[in-house]
Design a protein around this motif. Structure first.
Motif, short mmCIF file in Angstrom:
data_model
loop_
_atom_site.label_atom_id
_atom_site.label_comp_id
_atom_site.label_asym_id
_atom_site.label_seq_id
_atom_site.Cartn_x
_atom_site.Cartn_y
_atom_site.Cartn_z
N LEU A 68 55.44 53.48 46.79
CA LEU A 68 55.45 53.24 45.35
C LEU A 68 54.56 54.24 44.63
CD1 LEU A 68 56.84 51.32 43.48
CD2 LEU A 68 54.98 49.71 43.74
N THR A 69 53.43 54.60 45.25
CA THR A 69 52.54 55.59 44.65
C THR A 69 52.38 56.74 45.62
OG1 THR A 69 50.59 54.56 45.60
CG2 THR A 69 51.21 53.86 43.40
N GLY A 70 51.74 57.77 45.18
CA GLY A 70 51.54 58.91 46.07
C GLY A 70 52.75 59.83 46.08
N ALA A 71 52.60 60.93 46.78
CA ALA A 71 53.64 61.96 46.74
C ALA A 71 54.98 61.45 47.24
CB ALA A 71 53.20 63.17 47.56
N THR A 72 54.96 60.55 48.20
CA THR A 72 56.24 60.09 48.75
C THR A 72 56.95 59.12 47.82
OG1 THR A 72 54.84 58.69 50.11
CG2 THR A 72 56.03 60.45 51.23
N ALA A 73 56.35 58.82 46.67
CA ALA A 73 57.09 58.04 45.68
C ALA A 73 58.11 58.93 45.01
CB ALA A 73 56.13 57.47 44.64
N VAL A 74 57.75 60.16 44.90
CA VAL A 74 58.60 61.10 44.19
C VAL A 74 59.46 61.91 45.15
CG1 VAL A 74 58.53 63.19 42.80
CG2 VAL A 74 57.09 61.26 42.21
N GLN A 75 58.83 62.34 46.25
CA GLN A 75 59.57 63.16 47.20
C GLN A 75 59.69 62.43 48.51
OE1 GLN A 75 56.88 66.17 46.71
NE2 GLN A 75 58.08 67.25 45.17
N TRP A 76 60.60 61.48 48.54
CA TRP A 76 60.77 60.74 49.78
C TRP A 76 61.97 61.31 50.52
CZ3 TRP A 76 65.51 58.35 50.12
CH2 TRP A 76 66.20 58.18 48.91
N LYS A 77 62.04 60.97 51.82
CA LYS A 77 63.19 61.46 52.57
C LYS A 77 63.54 60.47 53.66
CE LYS A 77 60.55 64.22 55.81
NZ LYS A 77 59.16 64.43 55.66
N PHE A 78 64.68 60.66 54.23
CA PHE A 78 65.11 59.84 55.35
C PHE A 78 64.34 60.25 56.59
CE2 PHE A 78 68.33 57.16 53.86
CZ PHE A 78 68.88 57.79 52.77
#
Lengths: 489, 302, 276
Positions: free
Chosen positions: B45-55
Motif C-alpha cells: 500500500l505504501t512504499g515504492a512497490t505501491a507504485v511499481q509492483w510486479k508479478f
C-alpha cells in the motif's frame, strides 16, 4: 428429464468472470490521479495542480482537517485550539479578504497505527481531508508510494514565499521532508531525558539535583536505590515491541547513541546492522532487566505496559524513567490520569549520559533524539491554495502563541517561546543542541520494529545479546537489501 | 438427501438463489479472486512497490514456506503451529467437550437451572468482542484479577497469566467464548433421540457413562463432526485474542489471523498477505476434506 | 446400594453444573461492577465509590452515543435482515431443488468467505467499495457484512429447512399455489425458529464487528460503537477504565436483551441440529 443446475460449473463461470474483472480493476502502476468522487459534487478546480484561474470570491471553499484527536479525549488540546482559535480566526480573516472559506475538523479516535492505515487507504483512492496530521517518519514510505506531494506543488508559489520558513530551524524543517523536498510542517519537536523522583532519591540518600556522567554512574545510582529501597524499581527504560516506536525512541536510541553510533550511518548512507555499540547497548539492557533486575521486565513485555510504567512513576514505585518531554507536559500534567499534583517539586530531569564521557554520538557526553509530528497537505485536495493558507496560518506566530496558552511546549518557530514552563524551556535549551533525528527512509518503520524485537529478545531472556544482534542483522539485510547495510567490527 | 425430484423447478430454484448468488459473486467470489491474484504480486500500500509492483510468481509462497526459517517466532510456520494448537485445544477439545458435557447433562431435563446455565453460556458468546476482551484482561490481571483472587485462597502464587501462559490463556478464553454454539447444536441433536432408547438401556442396567458412549455418541456422531468442521473453520480465523495479547509476548500467541494482520495491514504488504490467506484456506480445505471423508464413511456405515 | 449411587450422581451433577456455571460467570462479574465505581480498577469488588457518574460522562459523549444508539443498530439490524432473508431463500432453493454436490458448494463458499473476511482482503474490499462509490456509507458495511456471513448462514438455514417435510409444500402446489406463495405461506412460518437463530447470530456478529466499519467508514457520524469505544482511551492508548466499562455495559445490554426476548418468545435452539 429436467436438466440440473450444475453449481460447480456456475461457480467456475463466475470465477472466470471475476478473474477478468479483477485483472482490469488492478490499479495501473502509476501515481494515482484522483478519479472524480461519485457522491460529492465535484467542483471545477483540478485536483493536483494549484489553481491557475482565481476562484470567484463567492464560491465557498470547504476545507477539512484530520487529526488523531477527540474533544474531551485524546489530544483534546488540539481540538480546543482548533475550535476556539483556528477556525473562527481563519474564517474571519478569509472573510475580511473577501473569500468564503470554511474549515472543519474531522476527529479520529483510534490509535496512531489505525490512523496511518486509514490514510494509506484514503490516499490510495484519492480521498482524505485537505490537511492531515502526519507523523514525520511516515513521510518516506508514503512519498515512495506516490501518495504525497511536496508542499510547493500543492500550495503554489505562496509556499516558497512564506515568512515562517525563516523562523524554523533547518533541522526542524527536515522533520517532514524526504529527499530534499518538504511535504509538511512539524507541530513541534521533543527531546528525551531521564525523569526521576526527588523524594525517592532523598530516601535512598542520593543528593539532588543529580546528573550521571556515564552508564556506570547511572547504574550505580540504580543499584543504590535497589539496595536502600527494595520495593522500588530503580530504572525503567523502554524495550519490547508492545510500546512500538516509544521503545525505539525513548529506549533503544537513547542507549545506542550513547555508544557512539545511531541506527543509521548518515555519512555512508547505510544502515548499521551489527556493531560493537549495538552489543554494548544490548548488554546494558541485559544488566538492567535480566542480571540485576534494576528494571521491571514484565512491564516491557505486557501489551499495556506503557501506562503501567506511567502509573508506577506516579505512585512512586519507579524511581527513574527515560521518557520524552511529552511525558512531563501531558502524562504528569494537570488533568491526566497519571497526574502528579506536586510534579514541579518532586520530579526532576537529567540528561542521558553516553557510556563514557566523550564516547557518545558525535563525540558527545550526553545524548538525546527528537521526533516530530506535523501536518501535511493532501495531494488530492481541490483547494491547494486555500489548504496551504490554512496550514501557514496554523503555523503563524499568532496561532502558535494562542496554542501555547492552551498547552505550552516546544514549538517549531523560534519566535514562539515557551513562556510558562521552566522545565520545558530548560530541557529545550540543554538538549536541542545535542539532538539528532531518525533516518527518513521508507524502510525505517520495519527496521525500527526489528530493533524493538531485538530488545525484547534480550529483556525476556530469550536470546543473548550476540544472538539478538545477529537476528537483527539478518532482518535488516533482508529489509534494506544487503548493499544498504554495513557491519562494523 | 439429493432426491431426483425436487419441489422447486430449476427456474424457481435459480430465482430463489439469485439474491444470494449476486451477493456472493460481488462480495465473496470477486474479492477472493482478487486476493488470489494479489498473492502472486509484491504489491504494497505504501512504499515504492505501491507504485511499481510486479508479478513475482510463487515468490511470496516460497518465502512463507521457507523451511529454513519458517518456524522461527514471528514467521509463518510458528503462526501455523500456534493456530493448530489453539484450534485443537479451544475448539475441538474445549468447545466440543464442554458443549457435549452441558448438552448431555441437561438432556431431557427442563427447568430453571437449565435456562439459567444456557443463558450464561450464550451470554459469553454474544457479548461484543471488545467488551469481552476487556473483561478477560481484567479477569486475568496478575494483581487485581478475579482469577488470581480466587486462586489465592488455594495457593500464594500470583501468576501473570497473559505473560507466563499466554497460549493456554487464550485457549481457555476461546473455549469460554465459543462453547455456546456447540452446546446448542448438541442439545438439539440429543433431543432427537427417542427416549425409548435410553429407557431401554436404563432397564438393562447401563451406567450413565455406558449410555453416553454406546447410545448417544454414535447417534449424534455426524452432528459432532459437522460441528467440528464449522468451528474449526471459524476458530482458525478468529481475531479476538489480538485484543488480549496483541500476538505476544514475543509472538507466542500470534495466530494466523494476527500474523496476516501484521503483514497485510500493519506492514501494508497485501500481496504477501494474500498468499498467507490462500495457504490458510488450503489448510482449512484439507481439514474440511478430512472431516468430510470421515462423515462419508460414517454415512456408509449407518 | 442403588439409592447411594443415585444420591452420589445427583451431587456430582450439581457440583459439575456449579463448576461450569462459575467458569462462565466469573469473567463477566467485572462488567457488572466496574461501571458503577468512580475509582474503577481491574478488580471485582463492591464499588468503593458507588456512582452513576461514569454513565453520565459517557452519555455526554455525543459521538460515542450516536455511534451506539444509531449506527451500530443500523449496521447490525441491516445485516441481520439481509443475511436472514437471503440465506433462507437460498437454503430453501438448495434444499428443494435437485442440485448435485450442493454440500460441497456450500463448504467451498464458506472457505472462500473465510479468506474474504480476513485482514488479507481488507485492501481489495476497500477498493471494491470505493469503485462502487459507497465509501463512508452504512450501506457498504451492511452489504459487506451480509456477503461475508451468507455462506455460514446458508449452511445453518439449510438444516432447518431440511427438517420440514415436503408434503406440505407438495399439497400446496397441487392445490394450485405458485412457488412464491408456497414459500411465503407454508415454509416461512415453519422455519421461523431457524430464522430467529440465524438472525440473532448475524445480528450479534455485526454488532461487535470492528474491522469492516473501520475500513469502510470515515466520518465520525457514521462510526459504530465498536470503533467509538476507543474514543474513551487516553492519548497513550490506554483505556480510561471508568468510562470504557460504562460504555461497554451500555454496548452489551441491547444484544443481551434481544437474545432474552427471542429466547422467551421463540426459543433459541437448533432443531435436530446440523447433520451434514
Amino acid at each position: 428429464m429436467r436438466t440440473r443446475i450444475r453449481p460447480l460449473a456456475l461457480l467456475a463461470l463466475v470465477l472466470a468472470l471475476s478473474t477478468i474483472v479483477a485483472a482490469c480493476a488492478q490499479p495501473s502502476p502509476t501515481p494515482t490521479q484522483a478519479p472524480a468522487p461519485t457522491k460529492a459534487a465535484a467542483t471545477s478546480a483540478p485536483t493536483t495542480a494549484p489553481t491557475a484561474a482565481p476562484q470567484p470570491t463567492a464560491a465557498p471553499v470547504a476545507l477539512k482537517m484530520t487529526c488523531r484527536c477527540v474533544e474531551g479525549g485524546v489530544n483534546a488540546n488540539l481540538v480546543k485550539w482548533f475550535k476556539t482559535y483556528l477556525k473562527p480566526e481563519f474564517e474571519k480573516q478569509a472573510k475580511a479578504a473577501g473569500k468564503n472559506i470554511t474549515v472543519d475538523l474531522v476527529e479520529f479516535g483510534g490509535s496512531d497505527e489505525e490512523l496511518k492505515q486509514q490514510y494509506a487507504l484514503d490516499l490510495k483512492v484519492g480521498k482524505g481531508a485537505d490537511v492531515m496530521a502526519f507523523d514525520g517518519f511516515w513521510v518516506p514510505e508514503f512519498v515512495a508510494g506516490g501518495m504525497l506531494k511536496p508542499l510547493e506543488e500543492i500550495g503554489g508559489p505562496d509556499v516558497k514565499s512564506w515568512e515562517g520558513w525563516s523562523h524554523i530551524p533547518a533541522g526542524l524543517q527536515q522533520l517532514l521532508s524526504y529527499q530534499g523536498k518538504i511535504y509538511g510542517i512539524a507541530s513541534g519537536t521533543d527531546t528525551r531525558a531521564i525523569f526521576y523522583r526527588k523524594d525517592i532519591f532523598e530516601k535512598a540518600g542520593i543528593p539532588t539535583p543529580w546528573q550521571p556522567k556515564s552508564w556506570k554512574e547511572l547504574l550505580d545510582t540504580a543499584r543504590q536505590i535497589k539496595q536502600k529501597l527494595p520495593d522500588v524499581t530503580p530504572l525503567q527504560i523502554n524495550a519490547g515491541t508492545a510500546m512500538g516506536e516509544a521503545t525505539t525512541m525513548q529506549g533503544w536510541d537513547m542507549v545506542l547513541l550513547g555508544t557512539g553510533i545511531g541506527m543509521y550511518d548518515f555519512d555512508a548512507n547505510k544502515w548499521i546492522a551489527s556493531a560493537p555499540g549495538i552489543e554494548q547497548a544490548l548488554n546494558f539492557y541485559k544488566t538492567v532487566y535480566v542480571d540485576e533486575k534494576l528494571g521491571d521486565a514484565r512491564i516491557q513485555l505486557l501489551k499495556d505496559g506503557r501506562n503501567q510504567s506511567f502509573a508506577g512513576f506516579r505512585d512512586g514505585k519507579i524511581a527513574m524513567l527515560v521518557e520524552g518531554d511529552w511525558f512531563w507536559r501531558s502524562v504528569l500534567g494537570k488533568g491526566s490520569e497519571w497526574e502528579i499534583p506536586n510534579r514541579d517539586q518532586i520530579v526532576l530531569w537529567a540528561k542521558m549520559p553516553a557510556i563514557e564521557p566523550g564516547k557518545g554520538y558525535k563525540g558527545q557526553d550526553f545524548v538525546t533524539i527528537s521526533g516530530g509530528t506535523g501536518f501535511v497537505l493532501n495531494p488530492n485536495t481541490k483547494y491547494g491554495k486555500e489548504a496551504w493558507q490554512f496550514l501557514a496560518f496554523m503555523n503563524s506566530k499568532e496561532a502558535l502563541t494562542a496554542y501555547q496558552d492552551i498547552e505550552p511546549r516546544t514549538r517549531v518557530r523560534d519566535d514562539v517561546p515557551i513562556t510558562t514552563d521552566p522545565v520545558l524551556t530548560a530541557m529545550g535549551k540543554a538538549l536541542m543542541p545535542l539532538t539528532t533525528v531518525r533516518p527518513m527512509l521508507p524502510e525505517y518503520t520495519k527496521i525500527s520494529e526489528e530493533a524493538q524485537r531485538m530488545t525484547e529478545r534480550v529483556v525476556s531472556g530469550e536470546m543473548t545479546p550476540a544472538q539478538a544482534m545477529k537476528a537483527y542483522a539478518d532482518a535488516v539485510k533482508q529489509i534494506a537489501g544487503a548493499d544498504k547495510v554495513i557491519e562494523v567490527k | 438427501m439429493d432426491t431426483a425430484r425436487g419441489v422447486l423447478s430449476r427456474r424457481g430454484g435459480l430465482v430463489f438463489l439469485a439474491p444470494a448468488l449476486i451477493f456472493i459473486a460481488i462480495f465473496i467470489l470477486f474479492p477472493f479472486v482478487w486476493v488470489f491474484f494479489l498473492s502472486f504480486t509484491n504489491q504494497t500500500l505504501t512504499g515504492a512497490t505501491a507504485v511499481q509492483w510486479k508479478f513475482v510468481g510463487l515468490a511470496n509462497y516460497r518465502d512463507l514456506l521457507d523451511f529454513s526459517k519458517w518456524m522461527h517466532s514471528g514467521e509463518f510456520g510458528n503462526a501455523l503451529v500456534i493456530t493448530l494448537k489453539y484450534v485443537v485445544g479451544s475448539a475441538l477439545i474445549g468447545q466440543v467437550g464442554l458443549g457435549l458435557l452441558i448438552a448431555t447433562l441437561f438432556n431431557r431435563r427442563k427447568g430453571i437451572l437449565r435456562e439459567v446455565l444456557f443463558t450464561v453460556v450464550i451470554l459469553a458468546w454474544i457479548i461484543p468482542d471488545v467488551v469481552i476482551a476487556f473483561a478477560w484482561v481484567a479477569y486475568l490481571d496478575r494483581d487485581f484479577g478475579t482469577l488470581n483472587k480466587i486462586l489465592h485462597i488455594f495457593t500464594p502464587a500470583q501468576i501473570d497469566w497473559l505473560l507466563e501462559h499466554p497460549l493456554e490463556s487464550i485457549i481457555v478464553f476461546n473455549t469460554w467464548r465459543g462453547t455456546a454454539f456447540s452446546m446448542l447444536l448438541f442439545s438439539s441433536a440429543l433431543a432427537t433421540i427417542p427416549p425409548s432408547y435410553l429407557e431401554t438401556a436404563e432397564v438393562a442396567g447401563a451406567s450413565a457413562w455406558q449410555k453416553f458412549r454406546d447410545i448417544l455418541l454414535p447417534l449424534i456422531s455426524s452432528h459432532i463432526l459437522t460441528d467440528m468442521i464449522m468451528i474449526t473453520l471459524w476458530t482458525f480465523n478468529t481475531f479476538t485474542p489480538f485484543l488480549l495479547t496483541g500476538g505476544g509476548p514475543a509472538f507466542k500467541t500470534e495466530l494466523m489471523s494476527i500474523y496476516t494482520y501484521r503483514i497485510a495491514f500493519k506492514y501494508f504488504e497485501f500481496g504477501r498477505g494474500g498468499a498467507i490467506a490462500v495457504v490458510v484456506m488450503l489448510v482449512n480445505l484439507t481439514l474440511a476434506l478430512g472431516y468430510l471423508a470421515i462423515l462419508r464413511k460414517q454415512a456408509v456405515r449407518t | 446400594m442403588k439409592t447411594v449411587r443415585l444420591v452420589l450422581s445427583r451431587i456430582l451433577f450439581y457440583v459439575v453444573v456449579a463448576l461450569v456455571g462459575t467458569f462462565f460467570v466469573l469473567p463477566l462479574l467485572w462488567l457488572l461492577v466496574a461501571p458503577f465505581d468512580a475509582k474503577a480498577n481491574l478488580a471485582v469488588t463492591l464499588p468503593s465509590h458507588p456512582t452513576l457518574a461514569n454513565f453520565r460522562a459517557v452519555l455526554q459523549n455525543s459521538f460515542a452515543m450516536r455511534a451506539l444508539a444509531r449506527n451500530t443498530i443500523i449496521q447490525a439490524g441491516g445485516t441481520m435482515l439481509g443475511t436472514t432473508f437471503i440465506a433462507t431463500l437460498a437454503a430453501y432453493a438448495l434444499s428443494r431443488t435437485a442440485v448435485p454436490a450442493k454440500d460441497l458448494l456450500v463448504y467451498i463458499l464458506m472457505l472462500f468467505s473465510s479468506v474474504v473476511t480476513g485482514t488479507a482482503a481488507m485492501v481489495p474490499i476497500f477498493l471494491l467499495i470505493y469503485h462502487l462509490g459507497l465509501i463512508d456509507t452504512q450501506l457498504a458495511v451492511i452489504l459487506t457484512l451480509t456477503g461475508g456471513l451468507l455462506p455460514s448462514g446458508i449452511f445453518m438455514m439449510r438444516d432447518f429447512v431440511e427438517g420440514i417435510p415436503r408434503s406440505y409444500e407438495e399439497s400446496a402446489l397441487v392445490a394450485g399455489a405458485n412457488p412464491f406463495q408456497v414459500f411465503r405461506d407454508v415454509v416461512l412460518p415453519l422455519v421461523r425458529p431457524g430464522m430467529m437463530v440465524v438472525a440473532i447470530w448475524a445480528f450479534v456478529n455485526a454488532w461487535g464487528t470492528f474491522l469492516i466499519p473501520f475500513i469502510l467508514l470515515r466520518s465520525p457520524e457514521n462510526m459504530p460503537a465498536s470503533v467509538a469505544i476507543y474514543s474513551f482511551y487516553t492519548e497513550a492508548g490506554t483505556p480510561i477504565i471508568t468510562l470504557v466499562s460504562a460504555y461497554a455495559l451500555l454496548y452489551t445490554i441491547p444484544v443481551v436483551v434481544l437474545y432474552l426476548l427471542v429466547n422467551w418468545r421463540y426459543g433459541f435452539r437448533f432443531f435436530g441440529g446440523i447433520k451434514r
